[in-house]
Motif scaffolding. Structure first.
Motif, PDB file in Angstrom:
ATOM      1  N   LEU A 140     105.272 -55.604  66.032  1.00 54.30           N
ATOM      2  CA  LEU A 140     105.903 -54.560  65.458  1.00 54.30           C
ATOM      3  C   LEU A 140     105.373 -53.834  64.182  1.00 54.30           C
ATOM      4  N   GLY A 189     107.261 -48.791  62.741  1.00 51.92           N
ATOM      5  CA  GLY A 189     108.166 -48.631  63.820  1.00 51.92           C
ATOM      6  C   GLY A 189     107.235 -48.631  65.040  1.00 51.92           C
ATOM      7  N   HIS A 190     106.138 -48.793  65.174  1.00 49.57           N
ATOM      8  CA  HIS A 190     105.413 -48.756  66.399  1.00 49.57           C
ATOM      9  C   HIS A 190     105.441 -50.342  67.006  1.00 49.57           C
ATOM     10  N   ILE A 191     105.952 -50.326  68.275  1.00 48.64           N
ATOM     11  CA  ILE A 191     105.986 -51.612  69.035  1.00 48.64           C
ATOM     12  C   ILE A 191     104.889 -51.410  69.874  1.00 48.64           C
ATOM     13  N   ILE A 225     112.926 -54.359  68.533  1.00 52.54           N
ATOM     14  CA  ILE A 225     113.948 -53.282  68.189  1.00 52.54           C
ATOM     15  C   ILE A 225     114.937 -53.719  67.070  1.00 52.54           C
ATOM     16  N   ALA A 279     112.909 -54.014  63.808  1.00 53.72           N
ATOM     17  CA  ALA A 279     112.981 -52.667  63.431  1.00 53.72           C
ATOM     18  C   ALA A 279     113.844 -52.070  62.784  1.00 53.72           C
ATOM     19  N   GLU A 280     115.142 -52.093  63.214  1.00 54.91           N
ATOM     20  CA  GLU A 280     116.417 -51.387  62.763  1.00 54.91           C
ATOM     21  C   GLU A 280     116.877 -52.354  61.539  1.00 54.91           C
ATOM     22  N   LEU A 284     113.940 -49.004  60.284  1.00 54.04           N
ATOM     23  CA  LEU A 284     113.025 -48.201  60.893  1.00 54.04           C
ATOM     24  C   LEU A 284     113.936 -47.605  62.119  1.00 54.04           C
ATOM     25  N   GLU A 314     113.624 -45.229  64.089  1.00 55.81           N
ATOM     26  CA  GLU A 314     112.899 -44.781  65.341  1.00 55.81           C
ATOM     27  C   GLU A 314     111.895 -45.830  65.504  1.00 55.81           C
ATOM     28  N   GLN A 315     111.608 -46.110  66.904  1.00 58.05           N
ATOM     29  CA  GLN A 315     110.566 -47.054  67.198  1.00 58.05           C
ATOM     30  C   GLN A 315     109.765 -46.040  68.351  1.00 58.05           C
ATOM     31  N   ARG A 316     108.559 -46.396  68.345  1.00 61.09           N
ATOM     32  CA  ARG A 316     107.780 -45.753  69.113  1.00 61.09           C
ATOM     33  C   ARG A 316     106.685 -46.751  70.058  1.00 61.09           C
ATOM     34  N   ARG A 365     117.734 -44.700  67.044  1.00 61.03           N
ATOM     35  CA  ARG A 365     118.764 -45.611  66.804  1.00 61.03           C
ATOM     36  C   ARG A 365     120.079 -44.286  66.985  1.00 61.03           C
TER      37      ARG A 365
END
Length: 141
Positions: free
Chosen positions: A62, A66-68, A91, A94-95, A99, A101-103, A140
């Motif tokens: 991560l 927010g990019h996975i 995820i 990230a939250e 974050l 939004e994750q991309r 989210r």
């Protein structure tokens, strides 16, 4: 099969396992050039390690935006929800970091997997490391 445990990995301490998994999946199996697999983002990323009975079988990372990415599971453990566990951990982290939004950049064949996790395709298909990919986004709820 035992339950899969996912933990946050230490890039230095867990480096050999992270590299072994990613090199097996991306470099050996998918012929991604090593110089494309390893980048400067690795040192600052949050890395995840999936373990089955203590044996490292999968990884993901991560980034601070927010990019996975670099989601990889060793062949013998595919289809056993290791990827789900890795993605859910990424995820959740990230939250936890705010974050919302994750991309990710997904190989086209894997888009149904990511769609099940709430990601939507937001780009046309393109080649990355010689493989067809699409950009995906999850917001989210």
């Amino acid at each position: 099969m035992s339950d899969i445990e996912v933990r946050i990995a230490d890039w230095q301490k867990d480096n050999a396992d992270l590299r072994r998994i990613r090199e097996t999946v991306f470099v050996a199996e998918q012929s991604v050039p090593p110089e494309l697999e390893w980048d400067a983002d690795d040192t600052d990323a949050v890395h995840f390690l999936a373990l089955e009975s203590g044996y490292p079988v999968g990884t993901a990372r991560l980034l601070s935006d927010g990019h996975i990415g670099r989601v990889s599971v060793l062949r013998d453990w595919r289809g056993m929800n290791v990827g789900d566990a890795l993605m859910k951990a990424a995820i959740e982290e990230a939250e936890r970091r705010g974050l919302d939004e994750q991309r990710l950049t997904a190989q086209v064949h894997a888009t149904p997997f990511y769609e099940r996790l709430g990601f939507e395709v937001i780009s046309d298909e393109f080649l990355e490391a010689g493989l067809p990919h699409v950009e995906m986004l999850r917001k989210r709820n």
